[in-house]
Design a protein around this motif. Structure first.
Motif, mmCIF file in Angstrom:
data_model
loop_
_atom_site.group_PDB
_atom_site.id
_atom_site.type_symbol
_atom_site.label_atom_id
_atom_site.label_comp_id
_atom_site.label_asym_id
_atom_site.label_seq_id
_atom_site.Cartn_x
_atom_site.Cartn_y
_atom_site.Cartn_z
ATOM 1 N N ARG A 160 29.419 -72.900 145.244
ATOM 2 C CA ARG A 160 29.447 -73.803 144.090
ATOM 3 C C ARG A 160 30.799 -74.502 143.979
ATOM 4 O O ARG A 160 30.872 -75.680 143.641
ATOM 5 N N TYR A 161 31.864 -73.764 144.278
ATOM 6 C CA TYR A 161 33.213 -74.345 144.249
ATOM 7 C C TYR A 161 33.326 -75.473 145.268
ATOM 8 O O TYR A 161 33.822 -76.560 144.949
ATOM 9 N N ARG A 162 32.875 -75.237 146.484
ATOM 10 C CA ARG A 162 32.974 -76.255 147.535
ATOM 11 C C ARG A 162 32.081 -77.458 147.228
ATOM 12 O O ARG A 162 32.457 -78.611 147.461
ATOM 13 N N ALA A 163 30.888 -77.185 146.717
ATOM 14 C CA ALA A 163 29.978 -78.276 146.366
ATOM 15 C C ALA A 163 30.546 -79.108 145.216
ATOM 16 O O ALA A 163 30.469 -80.338 145.225
ATOM 17 N N ALA A 164 31.145 -78.451 144.221
ATOM 18 C CA ALA A 164 31.756 -79.163 143.093
ATOM 19 C C ALA A 164 32.908 -80.031 143.572
ATOM 20 O O ALA A 164 33.109 -81.154 143.081
ATOM 21 N N THR A 165 33.672 -79.527 144.545
ATOM 22 C CA THR A 165 34.764 -80.314 145.121
ATOM 23 C C THR A 165 34.230 -81.558 145.808
ATOM 24 O O THR A 165 34.784 -82.656 145.657
ATOM 25 N N GLU A 166 33.122 -81.391 146.562
ATOM 26 C CA GLU A 166 32.537 -82.539 147.263
ATOM 27 C C GLU A 166 31.970 -83.561 146.284
ATOM 28 O O GLU A 166 32.088 -84.776 146.499
ATOM 29 N N VAL A 167 31.371 -83.062 145.213
ATOM 30 C CA VAL A 167 30.818 -83.982 144.204
ATOM 31 C C VAL A 167 31.931 -84.713 143.471
ATOM 32 O O VAL A 167 31.762 -85.854 143.032
ATOM 33 N N GLY A 168 33.090 -84.072 143.337
ATOM 34 C CA GLY A 168 34.218 -84.695 142.643
ATOM 35 C C GLY A 168 34.315 -84.313 141.182
ATOM 36 O O GLY A 168 34.879 -85.071 140.375
ATOM 37 N N LEU A 169 33.776 -83.124 140.830
ATOM 38 C CA LEU A 169 33.872 -82.680 139.442
ATOM 39 C C LEU A 169 35.324 -82.398 139.055
ATOM 40 O O LEU A 169 36.109 -81.913 139.868
ATOM 41 N N LYS A 170 35.669 -82.731 137.825
ATOM 42 C CA LYS A 170 37.021 -82.464 137.325
ATOM 43 C C LYS A 170 37.127 -81.057 136.750
ATOM 44 O O LYS A 170 38.149 -80.390 136.894
ATOM 45 N N GLU A 171 36.049 -80.612 136.078
ATOM 46 C CA GLU A 171 36.030 -79.284 135.475
ATOM 47 C C GLU A 171 34.763 -78.552 135.900
ATOM 48 O O GLU A 171 33.741 -79.167 136.217
ATOM 49 N N VAL A 172 34.851 -77.223 135.898
ATOM 50 C CA VAL A 172 33.690 -76.402 136.245
ATOM 51 C C VAL A 172 33.579 -75.245 135.266
ATOM 52 O O VAL A 172 34.596 -74.753 134.747
ATOM 53 N N PRO A 173 32.360 -74.791 134.957
ATOM 54 C CA PRO A 173 32.193 -73.634 134.072
ATOM 55 C C PRO A 173 32.594 -72.353 134.805
ATOM 56 O O PRO A 173 32.284 -72.179 135.985
ATOM 57 N N VAL A 174 33.280 -71.475 134.095
ATOM 58 C CA VAL A 174 33.742 -70.233 134.712
ATOM 59 C C VAL A 174 33.585 -69.068 133.752
ATOM 60 O O VAL A 174 33.507 -69.244 132.539
ATOM 61 N N VAL A 175 33.526 -67.887 134.317
ATOM 62 C CA VAL A 175 33.673 -66.637 133.577
ATOM 63 C C VAL A 175 35.013 -66.065 133.999
ATOM 64 O O VAL A 175 35.276 -65.892 135.191
ATOM 65 N N ILE A 176 35.897 -65.813 133.043
ATOM 66 C CA ILE A 176 37.248 -65.323 133.344
ATOM 67 C C ILE A 176 37.302 -63.825 133.074
ATOM 68 O O ILE A 176 36.972 -63.372 131.981
ATOM 69 N N ARG A 177 37.691 -63.068 134.089
ATOM 70 C CA ARG A 177 37.816 -61.625 133.924
ATOM 71 C C ARG A 177 39.171 -61.157 134.450
ATOM 72 O O ARG A 177 39.677 -61.665 135.445
ATOM 73 N N GLN A 178 39.749 -60.193 133.756
ATOM 74 C CA GLN A 178 40.976 -59.559 134.226
ATOM 75 C C GLN A 178 40.588 -58.543 135.304
ATOM 76 O O GLN A 178 40.015 -57.497 135.003
ATOM 77 N N LEU A 179 40.883 -58.870 136.549
ATOM 78 C CA LEU A 179 40.500 -58.023 137.674
ATOM 79 C C LEU A 179 41.698 -57.764 138.572
ATOM 80 O O LEU A 179 42.531 -58.649 138.763
ATOM 81 N N THR A 180 41.753 -56.562 139.104
ATOM 82 C CA THR A 180 42.755 -56.294 140.129
ATOM 83 C C THR A 180 42.286 -56.940 141.427
ATOM 84 O O THR A 180 41.119 -57.349 141.561
ATOM 85 N N GLN A 181 43.179 -57.025 142.378
ATOM 86 C CA GLN A 181 42.808 -57.599 143.670
ATOM 87 C C GLN A 181 41.695 -56.782 144.324
ATOM 88 O O GLN A 181 40.781 -57.335 144.935
ATOM 89 N N GLN A 182 41.755 -55.470 144.184
ATOM 90 C CA GLN A 182 40.741 -54.596 144.765
ATOM 91 C C GLN A 182 39.392 -54.826 144.100
ATOM 92 O O GLN A 182 38.345 -54.894 144.769
ATOM 93 N N GLN A 183 39.388 -54.960 142.776
ATOM 94 C CA GLN A 183 38.135 -55.221 142.065
ATOM 95 C C GLN A 183 37.552 -56.581 142.456
ATOM 96 O O GLN A 183 36.346 -56.725 142.641
ATOM 97 N N ALA A 184 38.429 -57.574 142.570
ATOM 98 C CA ALA A 184 37.981 -58.915 142.946
ATOM 99 C C ALA A 184 37.359 -58.913 144.334
ATOM 100 O O ALA A 184 36.305 -59.528 144.560
#
Length: 305
Positions: A87-111
Motif C-alpha cells: 500500500r505504501y509503494r502504491a500510494a507513492t506511485e499514485v502520488g498521495l500526499k497523506e495516508v491513513p495509519v495506525v500508530i503503535r509504540q513498538l520495539t524493533q523486535q515487535q515491529a
C-alpha cells in the motif's frame, strides 16, 4: 497446507499477537504525510508482482487506501513502516500526499515480528519467500542466526528418525514446534523435508520461484539436471510453454540419458588414451610373447572399427 483464511494471524488481527486485543478499532488511527514514513532497514518482503501492484495502484486511485498502514513513531515526527509495504509503494506511485495509519509504540523486535507475520499471510506468497520468511521468523523468536535454526531443524529431524518416535526434549525444539503450530502454515517436519532443500537450488531456479514463474515441485525436478546450460534452457522452456510436471520429468530423464551417454563416451576415450600411452612407454612390441597378443588385440580393434 492450511488455508490462509483459517490461520490465526490474518489482516489486522496481526496486532493482537502482541497486545492480546482483537479490537483493532481501539488503536489510534490518523493520517500522516507519506514523506514522513520511512521503510525499515530490514525488509521481509523482496519481490512484488508487477501485475498485482498495478491492480492495487488502480484500486487506490479509485477508492483510496481502505486499510491503514501500521507504523511506529520515531523522532522528529517521523514514522517507520511496520506493515503495509504494498500500500505504501502504491500510494507513492499514485502520488498521495497523506495516508491513513495506525500508530503503535513498538520495539524493533515487535515491529519485525508483525512485519514477518504479515508477510507470511500474503495470498501471493511464493515458496522461496515463505521459506525465507519462516526462517527469519524462527530466527527472531529464538534470537539466533538462521544457520543455527537450520541446524536445529535438521537435528530435530535426525532425532525423530533415530528414536522412531515423536519425543522432542530440547527446549528450543519445543519452541519451534509451538511456533509452527501458531503459524498454521505447515508442520515443522514438512518444512524440513520439503522446503529447506529449496534454498540449495541453483540461483536461476530460485529467482524463477521468487517471481512466481514456476511451482516448486517443477523447480526441484528441473534442478536434477546438472549441466547448467541444459538446465537453464529447460527452465526457460518450462516457463514459456507452461510444461506440466510430467513433461518436465520426461525431459529431465532424456537429458540425463543423453549426458550419461556422453559421459560414457568421454570415459572410454580417456581410457584409450591412457592405455595407448602405457603401450608406448612399455614398448610391449619388443617382447615376442606380447607381440602375438598385441597383434590379436589390434586385429579385433580394427575389425570393430
Amino acid at each position: 497446507m492450511a488455508s490462509k483464511s483459517n490461520q490465526p494471524y490474518k489482516g489486522q488481527a496481526n496486532l493482537s499477537i502482541l497486545f492480546g486485543d482483537d479490537d483493532t478499532d481501539k488503536f489510534a488511527k490518523t493520517s500522516v504525510s507519506l514523506l514522513s514514513i520511512e521503510l525499515p532497514s530490514s525488509q521481509p518482503r523482496r519481490y512484488f508482482d508487477s501485475q498485482a501492484m498495478q491492480s492495487l495502484v488502480e484500486s487506490i486511485k479509485r477508492d483510496g487506501i481502505l486499510q491503514p498502514l501500521l507504523v511506529r513513531p520515531l523522532n522528529n515526527d517521523r514514522y517507520e513502516l511496520v506493515a503495509g509495504e504494498r500500500r505504501y509503494r502504491a500510494a507513492t506511485e499514485v502520488g498521495l500526499k497523506e495516508v491513513p495509519v495506525v500508530i503503535r509504540q513498538l520495539t524493533q523486535q515487535q515491529a519485525l515480528h508483525i512485519a514477518l507475520i504479515e508477510n507470511l499471510q500474503r495470498e501471493d506468497l511464493n515458496p522461496i519467500e515463505e521459506t525465507e520468511g519462516i526462517l527469519e521468523f524462527l530466527s527472531s523468536q529464538l534470537e539466533v542466526c538462521q544457520d543455527d535454526v537450520i541446524r536445529l531443524l535438521y537435528r530435530m529431524q535426525n532425532d525423530i528418525q533415530r528414536q522412531n518416535d515423536n519425543v522432542i526434549i530440547q527446549p528450543e525444539a519445543e519452541t519451534i514446534i509451538k511456533l509452527f503450530t501458531q503459524l498454521g502454515v505447515m508442520s515443522w517436519e514438512s518444512f524440513v523435508s520439503n522446503r529447506l532443500a529449496l534454498l540449495k537450488l541453483p540461483e536461476r531456479i530460485i529467482e524463477a520461484l521468487r517471481k512466481g514463474q514456476i511451482e516448486y515441485t517443477k523447480a526441484k525436478a528441473i534442478a536434477k539436471v546438472k549441466d547448467e546450460q541444459a538446465r537453464n534452457e529447460l527452465l526457460d522452456t518450462a516457463i514459456a510453454d507452461n510444461l506440466s510436471l510430467t513433461q518436465i520429468k520426461e525431459r529431465v530423464a532424456a537429458l540425463k540419458a543423453m549426458f550419461g551417454k556422453e559421459k560414457a563416451e568421454e570415459t572410454l576415450k580417456n581410457q584409450m588414451k591412457v592405455t595407448l600411452s602405457k603401450v608406448y612407454k612399455s614398448k610391449a612390441w619388443n617382447d615376442p610373447k606380447k607381440q602375438k597378443r598385441l597383434q590379436k588385440i589390434l586385429a579385433e580393434l580394427d575389425s570393430l572399427l
